[in-house]
Design an enzyme around this catalytic site. Structure first.
Site, short mmCIF file in Angstrom:
data_model
loop_
_atom_site.label_atom_id
_atom_site.label_comp_id
_atom_site.label_asym_id
_atom_site.label_seq_id
_atom_site.Cartn_x
_atom_site.Cartn_y
_atom_site.Cartn_z
N ASP A 1 38.88 -59.32 -4.65
CA ASP A 1 38.33 -60.39 -3.81
C ASP A 1 36.50 -60.71 -4.36
OD1 ASP A 1 37.68 -62.23 -2.29
OD2 ASP A 1 39.03 -61.26 -0.68
N ASP B 1 39.40 -53.96 -3.99
CA ASP B 1 38.94 -53.14 -2.64
C ASP B 1 40.16 -52.06 -1.54
OD1 ASP B 1 38.49 -54.05 0.01
OD2 ASP B 1 39.48 -55.18 0.77
N ASP C 1 43.23 -55.23 -5.64
CA ASP C 1 43.27 -56.11 -4.91
C ASP C 1 41.46 -56.36 -5.63
OD1 ASP C 1 42.45 -58.82 -3.73
OD2 ASP C 1 42.08 -57.72 -1.97
#
Lengths: 376, 344
Positions: free
Chosen positions: B98, B250, B96
């Protein structure tokens, strides 16, 4: 035909290989018939197997195993041109079809008998360990794996390839160096704590990790431990004499001493107290840590009271979950130092030396304090 | 709020009636979770659902229009059971990225991270690009799914090692590939600093000799020997290179082997944007605020609640509180963000 010829001396030294199972089957038939046998060889191997377990758990050496270390035979497949075996069986089965031309029958018989003795002894060791507690099995596995590692370090690349394949590890040997599939590497290496074993400190190319022969053997040791720890179902109990295991003092009985919290936990607590928004991973860590050292759910919930998004019901629900009062019913364990580091929650200082887990830090600190006080 | 909710259900419903659904591999082994629009704007998640066919999933989505739709990265033998009884069989490797967790918080920066990630996965981890799927998350970043079966069985600790590799956490060994990259980056940095004169400001005092030493030893530095570098230069160069070469994923998302992740081609209920899978060769040109917009241009009456500035479909909108008419795609976006209501 000289079945198993090239691998015989190695089966005696490394009876944990899956090929050893094939060998036993070939020589004796199934497990039932081995256990039923009244052969002299089988009963002396049974005695040896139990003795290996007892000695290893006591930290003593077994003379028979020590002698094996001097058994230095070349791995004949490395100098063999016949290679008919390869077409007839895979990694596991090809040894059965060995047709190596130059080798005396006497030597073959001698190696065959040694191999039988030690492979059987290994089988009985495994049966004996299977009745012991997880902790004792682990202890046995760790110690034996170390012995095997020391012996493996002296073996040729050709034989090591056999061991690697036996463990289902995808590896190749190029220009004097082993290249191990990163997935196989990770499976073993995550359990080795030294920093040089972290993947980030490795040469990794196209899915393969570069390892020296010595390092490869160290990695194999981790796989070995697991195999040695596995239980076998044999329907047979072998009595093993072991001393009683010492019970570790329960951490929860140490009491809550805030001055002994490790720096990471102190930091999370102070951030929470100052109303800062603390990441989820850190919240989990502090909750698990405080519960692990024996703090009550109510007191842990209070720790979060100053968080900007505090919701008493939600917090209580989550803390109870971590405490094991919901869900599976098992208390969660506080993350290790490695995990704290990965998530950016580690604030180690010199007081953290040799510490791998925040709860260990706490235990060490509390104990050293209480010693100091009792001396005063 | 009631008519606003009905408007969203109608619009999302129209989307799901015609949309191409994304069917995860081994659909019947995945857990699904939905946040129904019925309860909008409340966020109530319904978990532990499972479907045995594409058709079943489609039918469900059409009759229970969700604000958010998720599926498990894990494969389970019994995906609809309680967590402890699910029977974990493996999980896709996911990342992920972000925008809000990056040094430069922008979707553009997130894109650069994705490209860095894909490159390292290919060059170092030997991942075939056909196994890589990049998905715009529908809001502030990208998800990268790896469908390489070799990684499926990895546990959490192993996956954390992959994260540390990417984020350069605990990097020490000069022989590692990552440190070699750092060394080349540092040499380049020093070379440029000498060229444009920044090096003089870094060194404590006028130091011609040091400049010459560095200039003639760039190759040594590039090979990983930093002993010649004064501490102040090294620290600055090392930290800069660390931040430049690290892939800012992440960590907990990758380490979690029982994670729920947004279902590609579903809508993100906080933006109304499509969770968009993007083929690798189109990724460079992908603009989420243009390419993930699925609703039309028909004008819709809305009540704006707050001052907002948004850029969508290449147009910049400045809105002030009060009644107004905006294109449907913007109306949906504002309502999902909670800054507008439907109707006058």
């Amino acid at each position: 035909m000289k079945p198993f010829l090239p691998i015989l001396p190695f089966l005696a030294k490394y009876p944990f290989l899956r090929v050893a199972g094939r060998f036993l089957e070939f020589e004796f038939g199934d497990l039932e018939s081995i256990l039923r046998s009244d052969d002299e060889l089988v009963s002396s191997a049974r005695e040896l197997g139990v003795r290996i377990v007892e000695a290893t758990l006591k930290g003593e050496k077994v003379p028979e195993l020590e002698n094996l270390k001097d058994l230095k035979e070349p791995f004949l497949c490395e100098e063999c041109d016949v290679k008919d075996c390869v077409g007839r069986g895979g990694d596991l089965d090809r040894f059965r079809f060995c047709d190596y031309p130059v080798h005396s029958s006497e030597k073959y018989i001698k190696h065959l008998n040694i191999a039988k003795k030690f492979v059987l002894a290994y089988l009985f060791s495994k049966i004996a360990v299977s009745n012991l507690s997880e902790a004792l099995r682990r202890k046995f596995a760790v110690r034996m794996a170390r012995i095997y590692r020391e012996m493996l370090e002296g073996e040729s690349v050709g034989f090591l390839k056999v061991v690697v394949a036996d463990f289902g590890i995808n590896a190749k040997f190029v220009d004097g160096i082993f290249r191990v599939d990163v997935v196989d590497y990770l499976r073993g290496a995550v359990r080795i704590k030294a920093e040089e074993w972290k993947l980030v400190n490795r040469r990794l190319e196209r899915g393969f990790v570069f390892l020296s022969k010595r390092e490869l053997v160290r990695l194999l040791e981790e796989f070995l431990r697991d195999r040695l720890c596995e239980r076998v179902e044999a329907g047979l109990k072998l009595e093993v004499k072991v001393e009683h295991e010492s019970v570790d003092l329960d951490v929860k009985d140490l009491g809550i001493k805030a001055e002994c919290y490790p720096p990471c936990m102190k930091k999370i607590l102070s951030d929470l107290r100052n109303g800062m928004n603390v990441p989820h991973s850190a919240r989990f860590a502090i909750a698990a840590f405080l519960l692990n050292i024996g703090m009550s759910v109510d007191d842990v919930v209070n720790v979060f009271r100053n968080a900007p998004d505090f919701d008493e019901d939600k917090t209580r629900y989550q803390v109870e979950h971590i405490a094991g009062r919901r869900g599976k019913g098992e208390e969660y364990i506080c993350p290790s130092c490695d995990t704290m580091k990965s998530y950016g929650n580690c604030y180690a200082d010199e007081s953290c030396s040799n510490i791998k887990h925040p709860v260990r830090y706490y235990v060490r600190c509390v104990r050293s304090h209480s010693k100091r006080y009792s001396r005063e | 709020m009631e008519i606003t909710r009905l408007f969203l259900i109608k619009k999302f419903g129209e989307y799901y009636a015609n949309a191409d659904l994304y069917i995860p591999k081994d659909l019947e082994k995945r857990e699904f979770a939905f946040v129904p629009l019925e309860q909008f704007p409340d966020f109530v998640m319904h978990r532990h659902m499972a479907f045995s066919s594409d058709h079943e999933l489609k039918t469900y989505l059409r009759s229970n229009v969700p604000a958010h739709a998720y599926y498990s990265t894990a494969y389970y033998s019994n995906p609809s059971a309680e967590m402890e009884e699910k029977g974990w069989m493996g999980a896709d490797l996911i990342f992920d990225i972000d925008a809000d967790h990056l040094p430069k918080r922008s979707l553009k920066a997130a894109k650069i991270e994705v490209l860095k990630l894909v490159k390292i996965l290919e060059e170092d981890f030997g991942v075939d690009e056909r196994c890589v799927e990049i998905v715009f998350s529908g809001r502030r970043g990208y998800h990268v799914h790896i469908y390489d079966e070799r990684f499926r069985s990895l546990g959490s600790a192993e996956r954390r090692e992959i994260v540390d590799y990417l984020t350069l956490n605990s990097l020490k060994n000069p022989e590692s590939r990552q440190m070699k990259r750092i060394a080349r980056c540092i040499a380049k940095y020093v070379e440029n600093a000498i060229k444009d004169g920044r090096i003089e400001r870094m060194l404590e005092k006028e130091n011609e000799a040091m400049k010459t030493i560095l200039k003639t030893n760039l190759k040594v530095i590039a090979e990983g020997d930093f002993s010649l570098l004064p501490k102040e230069v090294f620290d600055r160069a090392y930290n800069l290179c660390l931040s430049r070469l690290a892939v800012h994923v992440d960590p907990p998302v990758t380490a979690d082997i029982k994670r729920l992740i947004r279902l590609p081609n579903s809508l993100h209920g906080k933006t109304g944007l499509k969770v968009t899978p993007i083929p690798l060769d189109e990724f460079e040109d992908f603009d989420p605020l243009r390419d993930a917009v699925v609703f039309g241009d028909e004008m819709v009456k809305v009540r704006i609640l707050k001052r907002v500035r948004v850029r969508l479909k290449g147009e910049e909108f400045r809105l002030t509180p009060g009644k107004g008419k905006v294109p449907e795609y913007l109306a949906v976006f504002l309502i999902c963000r909670g800054v507008a209501l439907y109707g006058h």
